[in-house]
Design a protein around this motif. Structure first.
Motif, PDB file in Angstrom:
ATOM      1  N   GLY A 154       0.815  -1.211   0.000  1.00  0.00           N
ATOM      2  CA  GLY A 154       0.000   0.000   0.000  1.00  0.00           C
ATOM      3  C   GLY A 154       0.846   1.256   0.000  1.00  0.00           C
ATOM      4  O   GLY A 154       0.471   2.277  -0.581  1.00  0.00           O
ATOM      5  N   LEU A 155       2.005   1.183   0.653  1.00  0.00           N
ATOM      6  CA  LEU A 155       2.868   2.358   0.684  1.00  0.00           C
ATOM      7  C   LEU A 155       3.383   2.711  -0.716  1.00  0.00           C
ATOM      8  O   LEU A 155       3.756   3.848  -0.971  1.00  0.00           O
ATOM      9  CB  LEU A 155       4.055   2.123   1.623  1.00  0.00           C
ATOM     10  CG  LEU A 155       3.698   1.908   3.093  1.00  0.00           C
ATOM     11  CD1 LEU A 155       4.958   1.711   3.918  1.00  0.00           C
ATOM     12  CD2 LEU A 155       2.907   3.088   3.649  1.00  0.00           C
ATOM     13  N   PHE A 156       3.388   1.717  -1.594  1.00  0.00           N
ATOM     14  CA  PHE A 156       3.790   1.986  -2.975  1.00  0.00           C
ATOM     15  C   PHE A 156       2.588   2.328  -3.831  1.00  0.00           C
ATOM     16  O   PHE A 156       2.706   2.461  -5.036  1.00  0.00           O
ATOM     17  CB  PHE A 156       4.491   0.764  -3.570  1.00  0.00           C
ATOM     18  CG  PHE A 156       5.878   0.573  -3.068  1.00  0.00           C
ATOM     19  CD1 PHE A 156       6.921   1.296  -3.613  1.00  0.00           C
ATOM     20  CD2 PHE A 156       6.141  -0.297  -2.040  1.00  0.00           C
ATOM     21  CE1 PHE A 156       8.211   1.127  -3.151  1.00  0.00           C
ATOM     22  CE2 PHE A 156       7.429  -0.469  -1.573  1.00  0.00           C
ATOM     23  CZ  PHE A 156       8.464   0.243  -2.125  1.00  0.00           C
ATOM     24  N   GLY A 157       1.441   2.403  -3.217  1.00  0.00           N
ATOM     25  CA  GLY A 157       0.242   2.665  -3.996  1.00  0.00           C
ATOM     26  C   GLY A 157      -0.269   1.423  -4.711  1.00  0.00           C
ATOM     27  O   GLY A 157      -1.090   1.507  -5.606  1.00  0.00           O
ATOM     28  N   MET A 158       0.257   0.253  -4.312  1.00  0.00           N
ATOM     29  CA  MET A 158      -0.230  -0.975  -4.941  1.00  0.00           C
ATOM     30  C   MET A 158      -1.536  -1.386  -4.276  1.00  0.00           C
ATOM     31  O   MET A 158      -1.812  -1.004  -3.138  1.00  0.00           O
ATOM     32  CB  MET A 158       0.796  -2.104  -4.785  1.00  0.00           C
ATOM     33  CG  MET A 158       2.126  -1.794  -5.414  1.00  0.00           C
ATOM     34  SD  MET A 158       3.411  -2.929  -4.862  1.00  0.00           S
ATOM     35  CE  MET A 158       3.003  -4.368  -5.811  1.00  0.00           C
ATOM     36  N   GLY A 159      -2.291  -2.191  -4.969  1.00  0.00           N
ATOM     37  CA  GLY A 159      -3.531  -2.643  -4.368  1.00  0.00           C
ATOM     38  C   GLY A 159      -4.227  -3.608  -5.306  1.00  0.00           C
ATOM     39  O   GLY A 159      -3.722  -3.921  -6.388  1.00  0.00           O
ATOM     40  N   GLY A 160      -5.355  -4.107  -4.836  1.00  0.00           N
ATOM     41  CA  GLY A 160      -6.175  -4.957  -5.688  1.00  0.00           C
ATOM     42  C   GLY A 160      -5.542  -6.314  -5.944  1.00  0.00           C
ATOM     43  O   GLY A 160      -4.677  -6.768  -5.204  1.00  0.00           O
ATOM     44  N   SER A 161      -5.962  -6.925  -7.030  1.00  0.00           N
ATOM     45  CA  SER A 161      -5.538  -8.300  -7.283  1.00  0.00           C
ATOM     46  C   SER A 161      -4.062  -8.353  -7.662  1.00  0.00           C
ATOM     47  O   SER A 161      -3.389  -9.349  -7.413  1.00  0.00           O
ATOM     48  CB  SER A 161      -6.389  -8.903  -8.398  1.00  0.00           C
ATOM     49  OG  SER A 161      -6.242  -8.136  -9.575  1.00  0.00           O
TER      50      SER A 161
END
Lengths: 349, 359, 270
Positions: B160-167
C-alpha cells in the motif's frame, strides 16, 4: 545545503501562523466572556489573597495546583473537599475554623458550584454568629458571611440562588430590610421560585414601606391569583396600616398615631404595627417616644434585631449609652467604610 | 572441490555480464535508453562474441562523510569520505568489522540519516531524492514489523505504501511468500515469528515493489544453515533477474561465494574495492598439496618451489608457474603419494580482509 | 495521500491491540458507568456529581491516552526500527508523521466516542431521578443534553491539541521526557489565562517581564477554551459559531504544533 533553507522557511511559517491565530484566540476569549463561560480558576484572587491572609493563600494555592494536576478532576476534588468540610464542621469547636478554610478552598476549586458559597455564608452569618455573645465578633461574622455570598455572586452573577441567599441573610439575620429588598429584587431577574417575589413584599412591609409592599403583593397576585398569603397580607395592610401611612405622608402625625394605636390595641405585639408607630414618631420628631416603641418591639421579639439596631441608633442620637447590638455595629461599620467589600454591580431592572 | 570450481567459473561469466538478461526481455536495450534519458553515465562492455549491454551505475557516492565524534585516540568515528561506484546487475558486498561504518553507509544511502558532506546518486537520482525509493527495497538487520499483523497483512501494508492494491498486489504477495517459503504460514502473526521467519518476511517486503536495487543488512545472520542457504538462493535469484543487490555483512564466508564485487570498510575508510576474484587471487602462485609422502618424494615435490609448508602429514608447495606445479604433482603421483589439491593459490576473503583491515 | 492513509490505518489498528490503552478505556468506562453511585455521596448535587465525574473521567483518561500514545508513536518505531522499512519506501517523513498522527487521532476519536456514549447513556437513565433531588434552582434541563454532547466534542479537540504536543515533543525527546513535557504543557496550558493576568500592564512589574509573560501567554495552547462546564451548570445555550471558533482555534494550534514536530522530525536521524 538546501534543507537548511527549507528549515528556515518552515520556522518562518510557524511564526506567521502563531501570529495569525492570535486574533482568533482573542475573539474566542471575548466570546466566552460575553457568554459568561470564563476560565474557571481564580488565580489572581488566590494570589491577591496571599497578601492579606497567608494561611488561605498557602492552602488555596497548593490545593488549586493539586487540582490542576488532577486535570479533569478538579471539580470532583472540590466535591471531595466539600464532604471533608462537613466532617470537620460536625466535630465542632476548633475544627470549625479549619472546616471554613476547607470550604473556602472548595469555593476556589469550583467557584461555579453554588452550594459551597451558600453553606459557607450560612455557617458564618448564622452558626458562628451564635457561638459568641460578643456583639463586635458577631458583627465580624455577619460581615464575613455577607462578603462570602457577595464573592460567590461575583462568580455567578447570572444565577438566582446567591442573590436570594444574600437577600435572605440581610432580611433574616442582619435585619437590614433596605439592603434585603435590593438583593431580593436582583435575584428575581433570573428564573426563580414563586416565594422570592413575596419575600420582596415582606421586606418592604417590615421597613416599613407600605405602598411598595402593596405593589409587590399586587405583582404576586397578578402572577398567581390563588396566592393566599398575598391576598391576606393585602387585606391586612389596606385595612390596618394604610390609613395611618397615608396620614403620616400628609404629616398629620397625631391622627396617624391614633389610627395605628387602634390596631395595636387589638394586637399589642404586632411587629408591623410597632414598626409603623415608631416610624411615625420618628417622622414627627418625637425621637424619645420612638426610642421607647422600638425598645418595646425589640424586647417583645428577641429575634427582632431590626428593632434592636434602631434602639441603638436612636440611643446614640439621644445620648443614651447602652451596649450596642451586633447588627448596629455591622450597619454602622458599613455606613462608615462605604462598600469595602467586593464591588458587585446589582443588576436592576 | 568440483562444485567450487564450477562456482568460480560461474562467477567469471557473471562478472562479464553474460547472465540471462535476455530471458527478461524488458531489460534488453532498455538500459541505454534509460541511461540517455536520465543522463546517467553508461558504460559499454562487450565480451568476446557477446552482445553489448548498457551498464548503468546503481550507486555512486562521492566523499560521503558522516562523523559521530572522536574516539579516545582522537580518530574520527563514523564514515570518512567514502567514494565508490556500484554497477547495476551485480551482487555487491560491503564488508567490514563491527563499527566500520557499514550500517552508516546503508542508512545514508537510504536517506535515514543525513551526510555531513559529500553526496551520491542512487539509480541516477540524487541522494535524498524521494523518487528513487520507488525502485529500491530494503531488508534491515534484525527486522521488526508491526507485530500485530500477519504475513499477508504486513505485505499488504507495505504494498500500500507503494500505492499498490487490488488483485495485482494479492498476486504479488502470493508470489513472494512462495519465494521465501512463508505461504503455508501466512496467517501467523509477526509477534509469534522466529528469527528466521522474520527474516523471510523481511525479504518479501523488500521485494514487494519488484525493486531494481535491493539493500540487505546482514541477510543471513541468525539463520540456520538451511535458512542461510535458502537466503543465498533468493539473493542469487534476484540477481538472475537483472537486479542489483547491495549486501552488508561481516560474515565473510557467506559473502565470498555470493558477491561479484566487494568493498572492505574499516574504521570508516574504504580499504579495498574490486571484484572478489581479483581480491582473492592475488599473485600468480600455484600450489600443490599432497599426503602419504616419503622424504624422497617430498624433496622431489619441492623442487623449484618458492615455499613449502608441512602440517602433520600434509605437505604443501608453492610454485611460480603452472608447469612447475604440474611437474611437482607428477612427482607426487609417481612416488605413490596422493595429490589433494592442485591449482592457483587462493586467499579466502577472510585472509584478504585481515590483511587489509589489520594492515 | 495513500501512504498517509496506510500509515494511519496501521497505527489505528495497532493502537487497539495495545494493552494499556485498552485498560485505560475499560477503566474509564467503569468509572463513567458507576458515576451515578458517586452521585449519592453528594446529596442535593447529584446531577453536578454525575456530570463532573464523567466529564472529568473522559478528560483525564483521554489525556492519559493522548500523551502515552502520542509520545510513543515515533520513538517506538525508531526503537523497533520498523521506521527503517517504512521510510525506505516512497513515504516522505511528512506523510509518515501525519499518518501516525491521524491514526492516533482516530484512536482518540473512538475512545472519546465510546466514553462519551457511556456517559450519555448513564445520564439519560439517571438524570430524571436526580433532577428531582437537586437543590440548585438553575439546574434546568433545557440545553443540558446538547451541552453535554458539545462538551464531549470539545474534549476531543482538546485532546487533539494535546496529542500534537505529545507527538511533536517525542520527535525531539525520548518518550519519557516527552510525556513529562506534554503533561507540563497541558497543565500550564490550563492556566494560560493566568499568564495574561500576570502580564497585565497595570501590575507593577518591569517591561521585560511583561513582554515575557505576554509571549508565554501567546505561545501556550489555551486549553481553558475547551471547558464549557460553566455553560452546562447554568444550562445556557452554547452557540455553534462559538463552538466553531473554538474548534478552529484548536485545529490551527494542532497544525502549528505538528509543523514544528515535522521540522524536528525531518532532521532527525533514525
Amino acid at each position: 545545503m538546501k534543507s537548511k533553507n527549507r528549515r528556515w522557511v518552515g520556522w518562518i511559517i510557524v511564526l506567521v501562523l502563531v501570529v495569525a491565530i492570535q486574533p482568533l484566540s482573542d475573539r474566542v476569549n471575548l466570546d466566552r466572556l460575553i457568554l459568561g463561560v470564563n476560565p474557571p480558576t481564580p488565580w489572581t484572587r488566590i494570589l491577591a489573597a496571599g497578601g492579606k491572609d497567608s494561611k488561605l493563600a498557602v492552602t488555596g494555592v497548593t490545593g488549586v495546583i493539586v487540582g490542576a494536576v488532577l486535570g479533569g478532576f478538579r471539580e470532583v476534588a472540590a466535591s471531595m473537599l466539600w464532604m471533608k468540610s462537613h466532617e470537620l464542621w460536625d466535630k465542632g469547636e476548633g475544627a470549625s475554623v479549619e472546616a471554613l478554610w476547607v470550604m473556602r478552598l472548595t469555593t476556589l476549586l469550583d467557584p461555579h458550584w453554588l452550594e459551597p458559597w451558600r453553606m459557607t455564608g450560612w455557617h458564618l452569618a448564622y452558626n458562628l454568629y451564635v457561638e459568641t455573645d460578643d456583639p463586635k465578633l458577631r458583627a465580624e461574622f455577619l460581615q464575613m458571611g455577607v462578603d462570602c455570598l457577595k464573592e460567590g455572586i461575583s462568580w455567578n452573577p447570572d444565577r438566582y440562588d446567591l442573590y436570594f441567599e444574600l437577600g435572605w441573610t440581610y432580611f433574616d439575620k442582619v435585619r437590614d430590610f433596605e439592603e434585603a429588598t435590593k438583593w431580593l429584587i436582583a435575584s428575581i431577574q433570573f428564573p426563580h421560585p414563586e416565594f422570592a417575589d413575596r419575600m420582596i413584599a415582606h421586606a418592604f412591609e417590615r421597613q416599613p414601606d407600605m405602598p411598595r409592599a402593596l405593589d409587590w403583593y399586587d405583582y404576586c397576585l397578578k402572577r398567581n391569583p390563588t396566592d393566599g398569603t398575598a391576598t391576606g397580607a393585602t387585606i391586612t395592610i389596606r385595612e390596618r396600616y394604610m390609613p395611618a401611612w397615608r396620614l403620616m405622608t400628609e404629616q398629620r402625625y397625631d391622627e396617624a398615631l391614633a389610627a395605628i394605636e387602634k390596631w395595636l390595641q387589638v394586637e399589642p405585639n404586632s411587629q408591623l404595627g410597632l414598626h409603623l408607630k415608631a416610624t411615625i414618631l420618628e417622622k414627627a420628631g418625637r425621637l424619645r417616644d420612638a426610642y421607647v416603641v422600638w425598645k418595646l418591639a425589640a424586647d417583645t421579639h428577641a429575634l427582632n434585631a431590626h428593632a434592636a439596631a434602631k434602639v441603638d441608633e436612636l440611643g446614640v442620637k439621644l445620648g443614651i449609652s447602652t451596649p450596642k447590638s451586633a447588627q448596629y455595629i455591622f450597619r454602622e461599620r458599613q455606613a462608615r467604610q462605604g462598600r469595602r467589600e467586593m464591588k458587585v454591580d446589582i443588576p436592576m431592572e | 572441490m568440483r562444485e567450487r570450481f564450477v562456482r568460480v567459473g560461474n562467477r567469471c561469466r557473471e562478472s562479464g555480464r553474460l547472465h540471462k538478461r535476455t530471458s527478461h526481455g524488458s531489460l534488453d536495450g532498455r538500459a541505454d535508453v534509460l541511461a540517455n534519458l536520465r543522463g546517467r553515465r553508461a558504460e559499454w562492455w562487450a565480451p568476446a562474441g557477446g552482445r553489448c549491454w548498457a551498464i548503468g551505475l546503481a550507486i555512486r557516492t562521492e566523499n560521503l562523510r558522516k562523523v559521530y565524534g572522536k574516539d579516545a585516540e582522537g580518530r574520527e568515528v563514523g564514515l570518512l569520505d567514502l567514494s565508490m561506484e556500484v554497477e547495476e546487475g551485480q551482487i555487491f558486498g560491503l564488508v567490514g568489522p563491527n563499527g566500520s561504518g557499514k550500517t552508516t553507509t546503508l542508512k545514508l544511502l537510504l536517506g535515514l540519516i543525513f551526510p555531513d558532506s559529500g553526496g551520491g546518486e542512487i539509480l541516477g537520482m540524487k541522494l535524498g531524492d524521494p523518487a528513487y525509493r520507488e525502485r529500491i527495497g530494503f531488508l534491515p538487520e534484525e527486522p521488526y514489523y508491526y507485530d500485530h499483523l500477519n504475513a499477508i497483512e504486513l505485505l499488504r501494508f507495505y504494498g500500500g505504501l507503494f500505492g499498490m492494491g487490488g488483485s495485482a498486489l494479492e498476486t504479488r504477495i502470493k508470489e513472494l511468500l512462495d519465494l521465501v517459503g512463508m505461504w503455508d504460514r501466512r496467517y501467523i502473526r509477526v509477534r509469534n515469528y522466529s528469527r528466521g521467519m522474520r527474516q523471510r518476511v523481511g525479504v518479501a517486503q523488500a521485494l514487494i515493489n519488484d525493486p531494481d536495487l535491493v539493500f540487505m543488512d546482514e541477510p543471513t545472520s541468525g539463520l540456520d544453515p538451511i535458512g542461510a542457504m535458502q537466503m543465498r538462493e533468493v539473493i542469487i535469484n534476484i540477481r538472475e533477474r537483472g537486479k542489483t543487490v547491495f549486501l552488508c555483512s561481516h560474515l565473510l564466508k557467506e559473502m565470498e561465494p555470493l558477491c561479484d564485487n566487494v568493498a572492505i570498510l574499516a574504521r570508516g575508510e574504504l580499504r579495498a574495492l574490486g571484484r572478489v576474484l581479483d581480491l582473492l587471487t592475488t599473485g600468480d602462485r600455484f600450489m600443490v598439496r599432497a599426503e602419504g609422502l616419503t622424504p624422497e618424494v617430498v624433496a622431489k615435490m619441492s623442487q623449484g618451489a618458492q615455499k613449502t609448508e608441512q602440517e602433520a602429514h600434509l605437505y604443501t608447495a608453492y610454485f611460480e608457474t603452472q608447469a612447475q606445479a604440474l611437474q611437482s604433482a607428477q612427482a607426487v603421483s609417481e612416488g605413490g603419494g596422493r595429490v589433494l589439491f592442485l591449482g592457483p593459490q587462493r586467499h579466502t576473503l577472510e585472509e584478504v580482509f585481515i590483511e587489509k583491515v589489520g594492515g | 495521500m495513500r501512504p498517509i492513509y496506510r500509515v494511519a490505518k496501521a497505527t489505528f489498528h495497532e493502537a487497539w491491540r495495545r494493552r494499556f490503552l485498552n485498560g485505560i478505556l475499560v477503566f474509564a468506562i467503569l468509572i463513567i458507568g458507576s458515576s451515578w453511585v458517586f452521585a449519592y455521596l453528594q446529596p442535593g448535587a447529584e446531577l453536578k456529581m454525575i456530570i463532573d465525574v464523567s466529564l472529568g473521567a473522559i478528560r483525564f483518561f483521554g489525556m492519559l491516552i493522548a500523551v502515552f500514545m502520542g509520545t510513543r508513536l515515533i520513538p517506538d518505531e525508531i526503537e523497533k526500527r520498523t521506521i527503517h522499512t517504512i521510510l525506505a519506501k516512497p513515504v516522505s517523513r511528512a506523510q509518515f508523521l501525519f499518518g501516525k498522527y491521524l491514526g492516533a487521532a482516530a484512536t482518540i476519536l473512538m475512545n472519546v466516542a465510546l466514553m462519551g456514549a457511556a456517559f450519555l447513556i448513564v445520564f439519560a437513565v439517571k438524570a430524571p431521578q436526580f433532577k428531582a433531588m437537586t437543590t440548585e434552582s438553575t439546574m434546568t434541563m433545557e440545553f443540558m443534553s446538547g451541552n453535554l454532547v458539545k462538551a464531549v466534542i470539545l474534549i476531543f479537540f482538546e485532546l487533539l491539541v494535546l496529542l500534537a504536543i505529545a507527538v511533536a515533543s517525542s520527535t525531539v525527546f525520548s518518550w519519557i521526557i516527552a510525556s513529562i513535557f506534554s503533561f507540563f504543557v497541558y497543565f500550564v496550558g490550563q492556566m494560560a489565562e493566568f499568564f495574561k493576568q500576570l502580564a497585565n500592564p497595570e501590575r507593577d512589574i518591569s517591561h521585560a517581564a511583561q513582554v515575557l509573560l505576554a509571549t508565554i501567554y501567546r505561545l501556550l495552547p489555551h486549553f481553558e477554551i475547551f471547558d464549557i462546564r460553566e455553560a452546562i451548570m447554568k444550562d445556557q445555550f452554547m452557540p455553534w459559531d462559538v463552538m466553531g471558533k473554538i474548534i478552529v482555534q484548536g485545529i490551527a494550534y494542532t497544525v502549528i504544533v505538528m509543523l514544528v514536530g515535522y521540522l524536528f522530525f525531518n532532521e532527525r536521524e533514525v
